[in-house]
Design a protein around this motif. Structure first.
Motif, mmCIF file in Angstrom:
data_model
loop_
_atom_site.group_PDB
_atom_site.id
_atom_site.type_symbol
_atom_site.label_atom_id
_atom_site.label_comp_id
_atom_site.label_asym_id
_atom_site.label_seq_id
_atom_site.Cartn_x
_atom_site.Cartn_y
_atom_site.Cartn_z
ATOM 1 N N ASP A 77 0.815 -1.217 0.000
ATOM 2 C CA ASP A 77 0.000 0.000 0.000
ATOM 3 C C ASP A 77 0.845 1.262 0.000
ATOM 4 O O ASP A 77 1.980 1.270 0.461
ATOM 5 C CB ASP A 77 -0.886 0.040 1.261
ATOM 6 C CG ASP A 77 -2.044 -0.915 1.176
ATOM 7 O OD1 ASP A 77 -2.694 -0.953 0.119
ATOM 8 O OD2 ASP A 77 -2.309 -1.607 2.165
ATOM 9 N N GLY A 78 0.232 2.341 -0.497
ATOM 10 C CA GLY A 78 0.788 3.672 -0.339
ATOM 11 C C GLY A 78 1.980 3.995 -1.211
ATOM 12 O O GLY A 78 2.822 4.795 -0.825
ATOM 13 N N LEU A 79 2.059 3.405 -2.394
ATOM 14 C CA LEU A 79 3.163 3.698 -3.297
ATOM 15 C C LEU A 79 2.836 4.888 -4.192
ATOM 16 O O LEU A 79 1.686 5.063 -4.601
ATOM 17 C CB LEU A 79 3.462 2.489 -4.186
ATOM 18 C CG LEU A 79 3.858 1.201 -3.491
ATOM 19 C CD1 LEU A 79 4.002 0.082 -4.503
ATOM 20 C CD2 LEU A 79 5.134 1.397 -2.711
ATOM 21 N N ASP A 80 3.849 5.673 -4.521
ATOM 22 C CA ASP A 80 3.687 6.727 -5.511
ATOM 23 C C ASP A 80 3.198 6.077 -6.810
ATOM 24 O O ASP A 80 3.688 5.007 -7.190
ATOM 25 C CB ASP A 80 5.041 7.423 -5.722
ATOM 26 C CG ASP A 80 4.994 8.459 -6.818
ATOM 27 O OD1 ASP A 80 4.455 9.544 -6.567
ATOM 28 O OD2 ASP A 80 5.488 8.149 -7.927
ATOM 29 N N GLU A 81 2.227 6.706 -7.485
ATOM 30 C CA GLU A 81 1.603 6.034 -8.635
ATOM 31 C C GLU A 81 2.596 5.734 -9.753
ATOM 32 O O GLU A 81 2.512 4.683 -10.387
ATOM 33 C CB GLU A 81 0.400 6.824 -9.150
ATOM 34 C CG GLU A 81 0.687 8.186 -9.705
ATOM 35 C CD GLU A 81 -0.583 8.894 -10.152
ATOM 36 O OE1 GLU A 81 -1.463 8.254 -10.732
ATOM 37 O OE2 GLU A 81 -0.678 10.099 -9.897
#
Length: 144
Positions: free
Chosen positions: A118-122
């Protein structure tokens, strides 16, 4: 993102309870107390949980496997060999889109279900999915 998401969720519930306190005869005090307690719990959650999540959730991708580590009270460490990866997906819900983030889901034949990062830069998530696709296509066998 986690702070905003939890603040919005708890804030909406507190607003509904406050609205009920204003319009429900005879139970206004009860709803007002519940609204206050909900707002207080939401504030605590919004401050503590994102920092805790950041401390306990880890992941790594090598040419051999995807590793994830998570857990609050029960710690879970998982390894998915590249030869066992079946699909790699990305997910971007409303809060993820607001903060330009993505989640990457790595699905294997495991009974434990998919691994989720979760929460990765796109942009980083897109590069990660492309890398996993290249590595899994080049990995022979099915690790059985």
């Amino acid at each position: 993102m986690w702070t905003t998401r939890s603040a919005v969720a708890y804030g909406l519930v507190a607003l509904v309870l406050a609205g009920l306190a204003a319009f429900v005869d005879g139970a206004g005090t009860l709803f007002a107390v519940l609204a206050f307690l909900t707002a207080l719990a939401g504030a605590c959650y919004a401050v503590v949980v994102p920092r805790w999540r950041y401390r306990v959730h880890r992941w790594e991708v090598t040419d051999d496997a995807v590793y994830t580590s998570s857990g609050w009270l029960w710690h879970q460490y998982r390894v998915a060999p590249m030869s066992r990866i079946q699909t790699v997906d990305t997910m971007r819900g409303p809060f993820y889109q607001l903060f330009k983030l993505s989640a990457v889901t790595v699905t294997t034949a495991s009974a434990m279900g998919p691994l989720r990062i979760d929460g990765l830069d796109e942009e980083f998530a897109r590069d990660l999915v492309d890398r996993l696709n290249r590595v899994t296509q080049a990995t022979p066998g099915d690790a059985t």
